[in-house]
Design a protein around this motif. Sequence first.
Motif, PDB file in Angstrom:
ATOM      1  N   PHE A 161      17.716  18.902 -41.643  1.00  0.00           N
ATOM      2  CA  PHE A 161      18.721  18.961 -40.602  1.00  0.00           C
ATOM      3  C   PHE A 161      18.521  17.743 -39.723  1.00  0.00           C
ATOM      4  N   SER A 162      19.594  17.038 -39.422  1.00  0.00           N
ATOM      5  CA  SER A 162      19.470  15.872 -38.548  1.00  0.00           C
ATOM      6  C   SER A 162      20.713  15.744 -37.672  1.00  0.00           C
ATOM      7  N   TYR A 163      20.498  15.079 -36.544  1.00  0.00           N
ATOM      8  CA  TYR A 163      21.578  14.761 -35.619  1.00  0.00           C
ATOM      9  C   TYR A 163      21.628  13.250 -35.482  1.00  0.00           C
ATOM     10  N   THR A 164      22.821  12.675 -35.636  1.00  0.00           N
ATOM     11  CA  THR A 164      23.013  11.245 -35.422  1.00  0.00           C
ATOM     12  C   THR A 164      23.990  11.083 -34.270  1.00  0.00           C
ATOM     13  N   GLY A 165      23.503  10.464 -33.198  1.00  0.00           N
ATOM     14  CA  GLY A 165      24.319  10.271 -32.008  1.00  0.00           C
ATOM     15  C   GLY A 165      25.361   9.187 -32.209  1.00  0.00           C
ATOM     16  N   ALA A 166      26.268   9.084 -31.260  1.00  0.00           N
ATOM     17  CA  ALA A 166      27.355   8.110 -31.325  1.00  0.00           C
ATOM     18  C   ALA A 166      26.838   6.675 -31.409  1.00  0.00           C
ATOM     19  N   LYS A 167      25.642   6.414 -30.863  1.00  0.00           N
ATOM     20  CA  LYS A 167      25.072   5.066 -30.901  1.00  0.00           C
ATOM     21  C   LYS A 167      24.216   4.825 -32.140  1.00  0.00           C
ATOM     22  N   GLY A 168      24.138   5.823 -33.044  1.00  0.00           N
ATOM     23  CA  GLY A 168      23.446   5.632 -34.310  1.00  0.00           C
ATOM     24  C   GLY A 168      22.010   6.126 -34.374  1.00  0.00           C
ATOM     25  N   LYS A 169      21.452   6.604 -33.265  1.00  0.00           N
ATOM     26  CA  LYS A 169      20.081   7.114 -33.287  1.00  0.00           C
ATOM     27  C   LYS A 169      20.058   8.483 -33.972  1.00  0.00           C
ATOM     28  N   THR A 170      19.105   8.671 -34.900  1.00  0.00           N
ATOM     29  CA  THR A 170      18.994   9.926 -35.644  1.00  0.00           C
ATOM     30  C   THR A 170      17.735  10.677 -35.230  1.00  0.00           C
ATOM     31  N   THR A 171      17.885  11.982 -35.017  1.00  0.00           N
ATOM     32  CA  THR A 171      16.768  12.875 -34.720  1.00  0.00           C
ATOM     33  C   THR A 171      16.726  13.920 -35.826  1.00  0.00           C
ATOM     34  N   THR A 172      15.550  14.145 -36.392  1.00  0.00           N
ATOM     35  CA  THR A 172      15.412  15.141 -37.455  1.00  0.00           C
ATOM     36  C   THR A 172      14.850  16.443 -36.879  1.00  0.00           C
ATOM     37  N   PHE A 173      15.222  17.536 -37.497  1.00  0.00           N
ATOM     38  CA  PHE A 173      14.833  18.862 -37.038  1.00  0.00           C
ATOM     39  C   PHE A 173      14.269  19.679 -38.190  1.00  0.00           C
ATOM     40  N   LEU A 174      13.443  20.651 -37.841  1.00  0.00           N
ATOM     41  CA  LEU A 174      12.906  21.628 -38.773  1.00  0.00           C
ATOM     42  C   LEU A 174      13.398  22.998 -38.347  1.00  0.00           C
ATOM     43  N   GLU A 175      13.555  23.890 -39.309  1.00  0.00           N
ATOM     44  CA  GLU A 175      13.940  25.249 -38.959  1.00  0.00           C
ATOM     45  C   GLU A 175      12.787  25.908 -38.206  1.00  0.00           C
ATOM     46  N   ASP A 176      13.097  26.578 -37.108  1.00  0.00           N
ATOM     47  CA  ASP A 176      12.109  27.243 -36.263  1.00  0.00           C
ATOM     48  C   ASP A 176      12.273  28.757 -36.444  1.00  0.00           C
ATOM     49  N   LEU A 177      11.651  29.284 -37.501  1.00  0.00           N
ATOM     50  CA  LEU A 177      11.805  30.703 -37.837  1.00  0.00           C
ATOM     51  C   LEU A 177      11.234  31.618 -36.758  1.00  0.00           C
ATOM     52  N   ALA A 183      10.678  14.017 -31.932  1.00  0.00           N
ATOM     53  CA  ALA A 183      10.956  13.728 -30.519  1.00  0.00           C
ATOM     54  C   ALA A 183       9.920  14.433 -29.655  1.00  0.00           C
ATOM     55  N   ARG A 184       9.456  13.764 -28.627  1.00  0.00           N
ATOM     56  CA  ARG A 184       8.505  14.343 -27.675  1.00  0.00           C
ATOM     57  C   ARG A 184       9.054  14.173 -26.288  1.00  0.00           C
ATOM     58  N   PRO A 185       9.169  15.223 -25.490  1.00  0.00           N
ATOM     59  CA  PRO A 185       8.903  16.615 -25.862  1.00  0.00           C
ATOM     60  C   PRO A 185       9.908  17.073 -26.907  1.00  0.00           C
ATOM     61  N   PRO A 186       9.578  18.149 -27.632  1.00  0.00           N
ATOM     62  CA  PRO A 186      10.478  18.609 -28.693  1.00  0.00           C
ATOM     63  C   PRO A 186      11.834  19.053 -28.143  1.00  0.00           C
ATOM     64  N   ILE A 187      12.847  18.839 -28.950  1.00  0.00           N
ATOM     65  CA  ILE A 187      14.205  19.269 -28.627  1.00  0.00           C
ATOM     66  C   ILE A 187      14.467  20.527 -29.449  1.00  0.00           C
ATOM     67  N   ARG A 188      14.953  21.564 -28.794  1.00  0.00           N
ATOM     68  CA  ARG A 188      15.260  22.813 -29.483  1.00  0.00           C
ATOM     69  C   ARG A 188      16.762  23.059 -29.403  1.00  0.00           C
ATOM     70  N   LEU A 189      17.326  23.514 -30.529  1.00  0.00           N
ATOM     71  CA  LEU A 189      18.750  23.833 -30.532  1.00  0.00           C
ATOM     72  C   LEU A 189      19.034  25.049 -31.392  1.00  0.00           C
ATOM     73  N   GLN A 190      20.141  25.676 -31.054  1.00  0.00           N
ATOM     74  CA  GLN A 190      20.657  26.800 -31.840  1.00  0.00           C
ATOM     75  C   GLN A 190      21.949  26.326 -32.478  1.00  0.00           C
ATOM     76  N   PHE A 191      22.014  26.389 -33.801  1.00  0.00           N
ATOM     77  CA  PHE A 191      23.190  25.958 -34.538  1.00  0.00           C
ATOM     78  C   PHE A 191      23.864  27.197 -35.102  1.00  0.00           C
ATOM     79  N   THR A 192      25.102  27.437 -34.704  1.00  0.00           N
ATOM     80  CA  THR A 192      25.862  28.590 -35.169  1.00  0.00           C
ATOM     81  C   THR A 192      27.017  28.072 -36.007  1.00  0.00           C
ATOM     82  N   PHE A 193      27.063  28.515 -37.255  1.00  0.00           N
ATOM     83  CA  PHE A 193      28.147  28.073 -38.119  1.00  0.00           C
ATOM     84  C   PHE A 193      28.745  29.279 -38.827  1.00  0.00           C
ATOM     85  N   PRO A 194      30.047  29.210 -39.090  1.00  0.00           N
ATOM     86  CA  PRO A 194      30.725  30.356 -39.693  1.00  0.00           C
ATOM     87  C   PRO A 194      30.439  30.445 -41.180  1.00  0.00           C
TER      88      PRO A 194
END
Length: 135
Positions: free
Chosen positions: A105-121, A30-41
């Motif tokens: 790691f990927s996100y698939t929205g409700a409409k079916g579009k998928t965005t892939t992510f890389l770990e940002d160490l 995705a351009r511009p890049p999307i950044r997210l923080q994923f917190t899981f237990p």
Amino acid sequence: MQPTLSLLLAATLGSAAHAAEVRCLISSDARPPIRLQFTFPEGKKLLGQVRYERGSAAIPVKRLSSTTIDAEPDRPWSFETTWRETTAGGGSYTMLTQGARVYAFSYTGAKGKTTTFLEDLEASGERGCEWRRAG
């Protein structure tokens, strides 16, 4: 007795703070890049959260499934875990991990579009993700 109770409470809260894993991710397609923080237990807890760099609030997510993938000899187990946003019409996140690493790691929205992510160490900080801008 009050100081002892306070120390016990502080120790318990301190342990709870370390009972979650935080991953910083950046979109690869995705351009511009999307950044997210994923917190899981850790363990068997089912609720986590996603916070987008430009988002207004954390999005609660619930673990739907976790599948063990056969490991090669002398390698840690791999897991594919799926999480769903608990908000109405929310999307889902799929994460492939092996040991401490996120390999997909990927996100698939409700409409079916998928965005892939890389770990940002480089974004990993003491208090979660610390996104720095060039320039």
